[in-house]
Design a protein around this motif. Structure first.
Motif, PDB file in Angstrom:
ATOM      1  N   CYS A 117      45.086  22.795   2.937  1.00 54.84           N
ATOM      2  CA  CYS A 117      45.015  23.420   1.619  1.00 54.84           C
ATOM      3  C   CYS A 117      43.921  24.478   1.681  1.00 54.84           C
ATOM      4  O   CYS A 117      42.782  24.175   2.028  1.00 54.84           O
ATOM      5  N   GLY A 121      42.298  23.260  -4.649  1.00 54.53           N
ATOM      6  CA  GLY A 121      43.299  22.270  -4.277  1.00 54.53           C
ATOM      7  C   GLY A 121      43.821  21.401  -5.388  1.00 54.53           C
ATOM      8  O   GLY A 121      44.683  20.552  -5.150  1.00 54.53           O
ATOM      9  N   THR A 124      47.474  22.212  -6.015  1.00 52.52           N
ATOM     10  CA  THR A 124      48.134  21.995  -4.729  1.00 52.52           C
ATOM     11  C   THR A 124      48.346  20.510  -4.475  1.00 52.52           C
ATOM     12  O   THR A 124      49.410  20.095  -4.019  1.00 52.52           O
ATOM     13  N   GLU A 127      51.262  19.366  -6.643  1.00 53.32           N
ATOM     14  CA  GLU A 127      52.525  19.924  -6.137  1.00 53.32           C
ATOM     15  C   GLU A 127      52.936  19.231  -4.838  1.00 53.32           C
ATOM     16  O   GLU A 127      54.113  18.909  -4.644  1.00 53.32           O
ATOM     17  N   LEU A 128      51.982  18.994  -3.956  1.00 55.60           N
ATOM     18  CA  LEU A 128      52.284  18.347  -2.686  1.00 55.60           C
ATOM     19  C   LEU A 128      52.772  16.918  -2.917  1.00 55.60           C
ATOM     20  O   LEU A 128      53.765  16.494  -2.320  1.00 55.60           O
ATOM     21  N   VAL A 142      54.865  24.607  -2.295  1.00 54.42           N
ATOM     22  CA  VAL A 142      53.500  24.150  -2.570  1.00 54.42           C
ATOM     23  C   VAL A 142      52.536  25.304  -2.333  1.00 54.42           C
ATOM     24  O   VAL A 142      52.360  25.758  -1.193  1.00 54.42           O
ATOM     25  N   HIS A 143      51.920  25.785  -3.405  1.00 53.95           N
ATOM     26  CA  HIS A 143      50.969  26.896  -3.312  1.00 53.95           C
ATOM     27  C   HIS A 143      49.725  26.492  -2.525  1.00 53.95           C
ATOM     28  O   HIS A 143      49.318  25.329  -2.546  1.00 53.95           O
ATOM     29  N   ASN A 144      49.136  27.453  -1.856  1.00 53.29           N
ATOM     30  CA  ASN A 144      47.870  27.297  -1.132  1.00 53.29           C
ATOM     31  C   ASN A 144      47.978  26.384   0.084  1.00 53.29           C
ATOM     32  O   ASN A 144      46.957  25.927   0.599  1.00 53.29           O
ATOM     33  N   LEU A 145      49.190  26.093   0.540  1.00 52.56           N
ATOM     34  CA  LEU A 145      49.384  25.181   1.662  1.00 52.56           C
ATOM     35  C   LEU A 145      49.676  25.963   2.940  1.00 52.56           C
ATOM     36  O   LEU A 145      50.402  26.961   2.923  1.00 52.56           O
TER      37      LEU A 145
END
Length: 159
Positions: A117, A121, A124, A127-128, A142-145
């Motif tokens: 991440c 986070g 994130t 979402e994860l 998933v953003h920022n992953l």
């Protein structure tokens, strides 16, 4: 039983001062606000063997383990991640925090890291969880992953 475990390795075992990881606490808050059962483990509250003993009883229903670390915490985080991998090889291990955000590809290269991440986070983490718990995850959502794809790192959109 925890659905997500967030672990913060001890910053400096030789120091009586305790460093609070506010980013990890924001992640825990976001998960709890989304009604996700989360266990927060602070490495400063016990030795690595004590943390691992606690983890042993919590891993059964866990969807993923998150580790948030500064560079000085990476060695201890890897020790705990190796323990988790030995007990639940299929359990995703996600790294976040300063170290992972500054060096995502280096972090992802470890055998004890499945996802990284980058940056904030809190969303994130939710979402994860939602993607992994769905049974048919689309991790590109998933953003920022940062994840592995075809043996190379892929950076998702930053939110």
């Amino acid at each position: 039983m925890a659905e997500v475990i967030i672990y913060v390795p001890c910053f400096d075992r030789s120091s009586p001062r305790h460093i609070v990881n506010y980013g990890a606490l924001a992640v825990v808050t976001a998960l709890r606000d989304s009604d996700i059962d989360v266990l927060y483990l602070d490495g400063a509250e016990g030795s690595v063997p004590e943390v691992c003993a606690h983890l042993e009883s919590e891993l059964h229903n866990c969807v993923y383990l998150g580790i948030s670390a500064f560079p000085a915490q990476v060695a201890e985080g890897l020790e705990v991640a190796a323990f988790v991998r030995s007990r639940r090889p299929e359990l995703p291990i996600v790294w976040g925090g300063i170290h992972a955000s500054l060096l995502p590809e280096e972090t992802l290269a470890s055998a004890f890291v499945d996802y990284v991440c980058v940056g904030e986070g809190d969303y994130t983490a939710v979402e994860l969880y939602e993607q992994l718990a769905s049974g048919r995850p689309d991790l590109h959502q998933v953003h920022n992953l940062v994840l592995h794809e075809d043996n190379r790192p892929v950076h998702n959109e930053i939110a």
